[in-house]
Scaffold this motif. Sequence first.
Motif, PDB file in Angstrom:
ATOM      1  N   CYS A 193      11.348  24.041  72.502  1.00  0.00           N
ATOM      2  CA  CYS A 193      11.774  23.804  71.221  1.00  0.00           C
ATOM      3  C   CYS A 193      10.548  23.080  70.393  1.00  0.00           C
ATOM      4  O   CYS A 193      10.295  23.239  69.377  1.00  0.00           O
ATOM      5  N   GLU A 194       9.884  22.045  71.184  1.00  0.00           N
ATOM      6  CA  GLU A 194       8.951  21.386  70.562  1.00  0.00           C
ATOM      7  C   GLU A 194       7.454  21.946  70.429  1.00  0.00           C
ATOM      8  O   GLU A 194       6.563  21.542  70.169  1.00  0.00           O
ATOM      9  N   SER A 229      14.907  19.880  74.008  1.00  0.00           N
ATOM     10  CA  SER A 229      15.717  19.536  72.791  1.00  0.00           C
ATOM     11  C   SER A 229      16.887  20.428  72.398  1.00  0.00           C
ATOM     12  O   SER A 229      16.625  21.776  72.699  1.00  0.00           O
ATOM     13  N   GLN A 231      18.105  21.053  69.771  1.00  0.00           N
ATOM     14  CA  GLN A 231      17.998  21.473  68.307  1.00  0.00           C
ATOM     15  C   GLN A 231      18.045  22.966  68.000  1.00  0.00           C
ATOM     16  O   GLN A 231      19.067  23.234  67.137  1.00  0.00           O
ATOM     17  N   ARG A 252      11.425  16.147  79.682  1.00  0.00           N
ATOM     18  CA  ARG A 252      10.191  16.436  79.278  1.00  0.00           C
ATOM     19  C   ARG A 252       8.937  16.086  80.382  1.00  0.00           C
ATOM     20  O   ARG A 252       9.197  14.950  80.905  1.00  0.00           O
ATOM     21  N   MET A 267      19.649  12.776  74.580  1.00  0.00           N
ATOM     22  CA  MET A 267      19.198  12.864  72.992  1.00  0.00           C
ATOM     23  C   MET A 267      20.483  13.089  72.342  1.00  0.00           C
ATOM     24  O   MET A 267      21.438  13.957  72.796  1.00  0.00           O
ATOM     25  N   GLU A 269      21.559  14.409  68.900  1.00  0.00           N
ATOM     26  CA  GLU A 269      21.115  15.343  67.839  1.00  0.00           C
ATOM     27  C   GLU A 269      22.353  15.718  67.004  1.00  0.00           C
ATOM     28  O   GLU A 269      23.476  16.177  67.305  1.00  0.00           O
ATOM     29  N   TYR A 395       8.895  24.535  63.740  1.00  0.00           N
ATOM     30  CA  TYR A 395      10.262  24.581  62.913  1.00  0.00           C
ATOM     31  C   TYR A 395      10.412  23.847  61.483  1.00  0.00           C
ATOM     32  O   TYR A 395      11.158  24.128  60.860  1.00  0.00           O
ATOM     33  N   GLY A 427      13.726  11.224  65.369  1.00  0.00           N
ATOM     34  CA  GLY A 427      12.867  11.929  64.622  1.00  0.00           C
ATOM     35  C   GLY A 427      13.736  13.184  63.787  1.00  0.00           C
ATOM     36  O   GLY A 427      14.957  13.507  64.514  1.00  0.00           O
ATOM     37  N   ARG A 431      14.518  22.013  58.382  1.00  0.00           N
ATOM     38  CA  ARG A 431      14.297  23.357  59.070  1.00  0.00           C
ATOM     39  C   ARG A 431      13.601  24.268  58.444  1.00  0.00           C
ATOM     40  O   ARG A 431      14.313  24.457  57.018  1.00  0.00           O
ATOM     41  N   GLY A 484      18.332  18.128  60.145  1.00  0.00           N
ATOM     42  CA  GLY A 484      18.857  17.547  61.271  1.00  0.00           C
ATOM     43  C   GLY A 484      17.766  16.530  62.336  1.00  0.00           C
ATOM     44  O   GLY A 484      16.879  16.365  61.608  1.00  0.00           O
ATOM     45  N   PHE A 485      18.468  15.835  63.144  1.00  0.00           N
ATOM     46  CA  PHE A 485      17.699  14.963  63.686  1.00  0.00           C
ATOM     47  C   PHE A 485      18.054  14.801  65.012  1.00  0.00           C
ATOM     48  O   PHE A 485      19.127  15.203  65.604  1.00  0.00           O
ATOM     49  N   GLY A 486      17.254  13.949  65.815  1.00  0.00           N
ATOM     50  CA  GLY A 486      17.390  13.726  67.253  1.00  0.00           C
ATOM     51  C   GLY A 486      17.279  12.161  67.485  1.00  0.00           C
ATOM     52  O   GLY A 486      16.277  11.727  66.934  1.00  0.00           O
TER      53      GLY A 486
HETATM   54  N1  LIG Z   1      17.039  17.309  66.761  1.00  0.00           N
HETATM   55  C1  LIG Z   1      15.929  17.043  66.575  1.00  0.00           C
HETATM   56  O1  LIG Z   1      15.557  17.111  65.315  1.00  0.00           O
HETATM   57  C2  LIG Z   1      15.108  16.427  67.624  1.00  0.00           C
HETATM   58  C3  LIG Z   1      13.609  16.939  67.550  1.00  0.00           C
HETATM   59  N2  LIG Z   1      13.922  18.469  68.145  1.00  0.00           N
HETATM   60  C4  LIG Z   1      12.660  16.360  68.938  1.00  0.00           C
HETATM   61  O2  LIG Z   1      12.961  16.588  69.601  1.00  0.00           O
HETATM   62  O3  LIG Z   1      12.158  15.210  68.315  1.00  0.00           O
END
Ligand SMILES: NC(=O)C[C@H](N)C(=O)O
Length: 517
Positions: A193-194, A229, A231, A252, A267, A269, A395, A427, A431, A484-486
Amino acid sequence: MSLLSASSRRPWAQLNLGLLARRIPRAFLTTAPKTIAGFLEWKPTDAVAKVQVNGYVRSVRAQKKTHFVSLGDGTSLDLLQAVVPADKAEGLTIGAAVRLHGSWAPSRGRGQSHELQVQHADVLGPSDAKTFPLQKKYQTPEYLRTMPHIRPRIPFNSALLRFRSEIITSLSQFFNNRQFVQTHTPILTSADCEGGGEVFDISVDNQSSSSEVNGNTHFFRRPVYTTVSAQLHLEALAQAVGNVWTLSPTFRAEQSDTPRHLSEFYMLEAEMSFTDHLESVMDLVEDLLRHVGTALADSKVVHELSTRTAEGSSDLVSVEEVAARWRGLQSKSWPRITYTEAIEILKNSNEQFSQKPQWGQDLQTEHEKFLAAHVGKKETPVFVTNYPRSIKAFYMKSNGDKDDESALGETVECFDLLVPELCEIAGGSMREHRLQNLLQSMRQLGMRTSHDDAGPDEANAATSGGNLDWYLDLRQWGCPPHGGFGIGFDRLVCYLSGVQTIRDTAAFPRWHGRCDC
Ligand SMILES: NC(=O)C[C@H](N)C(=O)O
């Protein structure tokens, strides 16, 4: 006539009745509290007979005729004092799991209003006092981290577990009230994802359990990683049912040896469909944390944690600082500054940073600490928004030229939420929901997909995002603006409890070089 013999119809008939008899509980008062926390709040004026208490011996002070036993069961930071006649105290050793029977009576001693006057003790799980690792003396947090399977029995660590559970209850309430759907996303994933290449590759090269495809012996026939993540999968689910959330483990493979990093962490999310503005995502984070702050402010466990400063099994910040954090969560609004403004604030400060703040470079821990202390005044969290696109994930929606949707701008619609000491606690972003913009952004970051002539970069899967074709599909069939957020859940627990390292708020912490049990 039954085909079964009398004894097979009544298997208990074969049991040794002598053994059974010893297990029959003595008559006891069923209305008495069930936990030690309950007993400590129960203050009858006269002794109440026939009570029983389950718990673990935390310490023993043996006198000639009487043993004073401190009993805990994880429901309270305070312990229950049991007064046991010496001839009934056999097996009541530190660490033992016991059931004590007796009277709950006003105490003659100092230090507690009531005590258990024990008439009989059952040792249900004996403990060897000589080898029991949690002796009643100071043990360093680092020593305790070597035994994560035993450490939660320390009353402070039990309180942290209860606290964590209460936070989860309150945020479930919050999301429920707002009709968010709680979902489960996968742990094993073929995407990064990241896009940071910090994935753990768990593709198993196991001849007996894998099938060979094109000379490839991966168990899943392709590289697979533990998720960094939820996400991307949440985005797929949000397109199905609207607003969604999850609290799940993420992994990670970072080699950071800091109090803020773990290789495995939880996390929280959330993803919102049909959302046009980053402001709404930040509002959601603020409302959520304010809800947790308000709902838990009066909870017993918060009180317990806030009254213990240096007594825990972990290093803690001061009581005043924790109180300021709780006030800050409940305060009206939190500052929102752009990354560009943040760089200006840092440059104009008199602070001597070891790394000079510079537009285009990621904020360093020292920069984030400064912003949390000076913009948030160590009281409220601070949102920093609109970071340069080159340092953020593929993203994120570009702050492009509004007249020309396909032109990607220099910054992205994203935020980091900073708090004192722990720095980034959350964070989030809008998107990129437009396929062409997303592809453009990925190409600029060197990521190849099946939309490119050369096809996906199989050889460098781990550093080029892995398999993201399914994610691109989402943009082809009805993708509304969304964001969205985490929130790093273990960091949040640290922030609210005053514990200084997530190695102590995660019960079984894993970090570079350490995975003890
Ligand atoms: N769901 C999110 O926005 C978290 C984001 N993917 C992160 O790992 O920082």
